[in-house]
Design an enzyme around this catalytic site. Structure first.
Site, short mmCIF file in Angstrom:
data_model
loop_
_atom_site.label_atom_id
_atom_site.label_comp_id
_atom_site.label_asym_id
_atom_site.label_seq_id
_atom_site.Cartn_x
_atom_site.Cartn_y
_atom_site.Cartn_z
N VAL A 27 0.86 -1.18 0.00
CA VAL A 27 0.00 0.00 0.00
C VAL A 27 0.90 1.23 0.00
CG1 VAL A 27 -1.84 1.26 1.18
CG2 VAL A 27 -1.76 -1.24 1.31
N CYS A 28 0.61 2.17 -0.91
CA CYS A 28 1.33 3.43 -0.96
C CYS A 28 2.84 3.20 -1.06
CB CYS A 28 0.96 4.27 0.26
SG CYS A 28 1.37 6.03 0.12
N SER A 29 3.62 3.83 -0.19
CA SER A 29 5.08 3.73 -0.29
C SER A 29 5.62 2.39 0.20
CB SER A 29 5.75 4.88 0.48
OG SER A 29 5.41 4.82 1.85
N THR B 168 2.75 3.33 -6.91
CA THR B 168 2.80 3.82 -5.54
C THR B 168 2.09 5.17 -5.54
OG1 THR B 168 4.26 4.30 -3.65
CG2 THR B 168 5.04 4.96 -5.83
#
Length: 323
Positions: A104-106, A124
Site C-alpha cells: 500500500v502506498c510507499s 505507488t
C-alpha cells in the site's frame, strides 16, 4: 474452504490507514465468511510501533516467528523512506514464501528495496512515482492506476487505494457479493477499477499562481457545460487568447484544452456513479453535447463506454433510466 492467512508488516512511522484500511476489509470478509481470512501483524522485534500520526500499534509477534502467509501486506508511511535494513533483509529472504505480496502506498519502496519488484509492473503514491522510477529503474512504474496487479504481486497508491485493492482481492477470493457487502459496510463504493486514475483533474493539475487563472480553473470545474474555448476562458481571465494559453500551460502544467477534457470526463464519471441521470442528459450537462462524443471520450481514456462504466461502478440502487 481454504483459510487465507494475512500477515501485515509493522514498523515505526508506518501510515496507520495503510494498515487499518485493508485490515478492516479482510476482517469484514472473515465476518461474512467465517474462516475466510486470519489476520496477524508482526514487527521486527515484536515490539509496539508508533505510526506517523502518533498512534501506537501492538503487533501479534515477531516477523522471525511468523508462519508463511497466503498474503503478505506491506503498508507505507514515512518509515519506508529510510527503512531499517533488517526489515529489507527479512523481506528479501522471506517474502517469496507468501503466495501473494501486496503493498500500500510507499510500501512498494520496501518491496523494491528488497529486489522483489525487479522486472515487474508496480505503482505507488503519485507524488513518489517519479523518484521511485529514478531510484529503481528496473521496476516498470505506472504512475496513473490506483493499483497494479502483476502475477503474485499487487501494489497500490495512497491510503484509500489500499482499500480498493483489498476489496478487489476479496472479490477475487470469494466473489463480488461479499466484496459489495464489505464496501457498503465501510461506506465506500466497490466501483474503482485498478486502472482508474489516482487523482482528480484538479489534483492532477497544479493550482495556478495568478488569481485570474485560479478563478478560471474554478469556473471550469463548476461549469463543465459552458463555452470553455480558449477565447472564452481568456476573456474571463482578462487576457489575450495567446497570452492566456501560454500562461495557463506554464502555471497549471497542461494546456487549457487538456484540462477541460479532464474536468468534463471527471464530471461525467461522477454523474454516472452518483446519479440516475441518463447518458444523453449527462453528456449535455458535462459539455459533450452528444452521447457519441461522451462515448468516444470514455473509450479513449477509461476503455469502456458510459453505459458499461455505469453498470460496473455504480453502487447498488435504483437503475438508471433508459436512454
Amino acid at each position: 474452504m481454504e483459510q487465507r492467512d494475512v500477515l501485515v508488516v509493522l514498523f515505526d512511522d508506518v501510515q496507520a490507514l495503510d494498515v487499518t484500511g485493508p485490515v478492516e476489509v479482510f476482517h469484514g470478509a472473515a465476518q461474512g465468511v467465517p474462516g475466510a481470512y486470519r489476520i496477524r501483524t508482526a514487527s521486527l522485534d515484536g515490539a509496539p510501533v508508533r505510526t506517523s500520526s502518533g498512534l501506537t500499534l501492538v503487533p501479534d509477534g515477531m516477523l522471525a516467528d511468523a508462519a508463511p502467509p497466503h498474503t503478505l501486506l506491506v503498508p507505507g508511511g514515512q518509515g519506508t523512506l529510510a527503512p531499517d535494513p533488517r526489515l529489507v533483509d527479512w523481506l528479501r529472504g522471506n517474502a517469496h514464501r507468501a503466495r501473494r505480496k501486496v503493498s500500500v502506498c510507499s510500501g512498494a519502496l520496501l518491496l523494491a528495496e528488497a529486489g522483489l519488484l525487479d522486472g515487474r509492473r508496480a505503482t505507488t503514491h503519485w507524488m513518489l512515482c517519479e523518484s521511485f522510477a529514478e531510484r529503481f529503474p528496473e521496476v516498470h512504474v505506472e504512475p496513473d492506476p490506483i493499483y497494479v496487479r502483476d502475477g503474485d504481486l499487487a501494489t497500490s497508491a495512497g491510503v484509500t487505494a489500499g482499500i480498493d485493492l483489498a476489496l478487489a482481492l476479496v472479490e477475487e477470493d470469494h466473489g463480488r457479493d461479499l466484496a459489495l457487502t464489505i464496501a457498503r459496510h465501510l461506506v465506500v463504493f466497490l466501483r474503482r477499477p485498478g486502472n482508474q486514475t489516482q487523482f482528480s483533474a484538479q489534483l492532477a493539475a497544479q493550482t495556478a499562481e495568478r488569481r485570474p487563472l485560479r478563478d478560471v480553473q474554478q469556473w471550469i470545474s463548476e461549469n463543465p457545460a459552458a463555452d470553455l474555448s480558449v477565447d472564452a476562458l481568456a476573456s474571463r481571465a482578462g487576457l489575450s487568447p495567446r497570452h492566456f494559453a501560454r500562461a495557463f500551460r506554464d502555471e497549471v502544467g497542461m494546456t487549457p484544452g487538456r484540462y477541460v477534457d479532464r474536468v468534463r470526463l471527471e464530471a461525467a464519471r461522477r454523474r454516472l456513479e452518483d446519479t440516475v441521470d441518463g447518458v444523453e442528459q449527462i453528456s449535455r450537462r458535462c459539455g459533450y453535447g452528444t452521447p457519441e462524443a461522451m462515448r468516444r471520450a470514455f473509450l479513449r481514456v477509461l476503455g469502456a463506454p458510459p453505459a458499461e462504466y455505469r453498470r460496473r461502478f455504480q453502487p447498488a440502487g435504483p437503475g438508471p433510466p433508459a436512454d
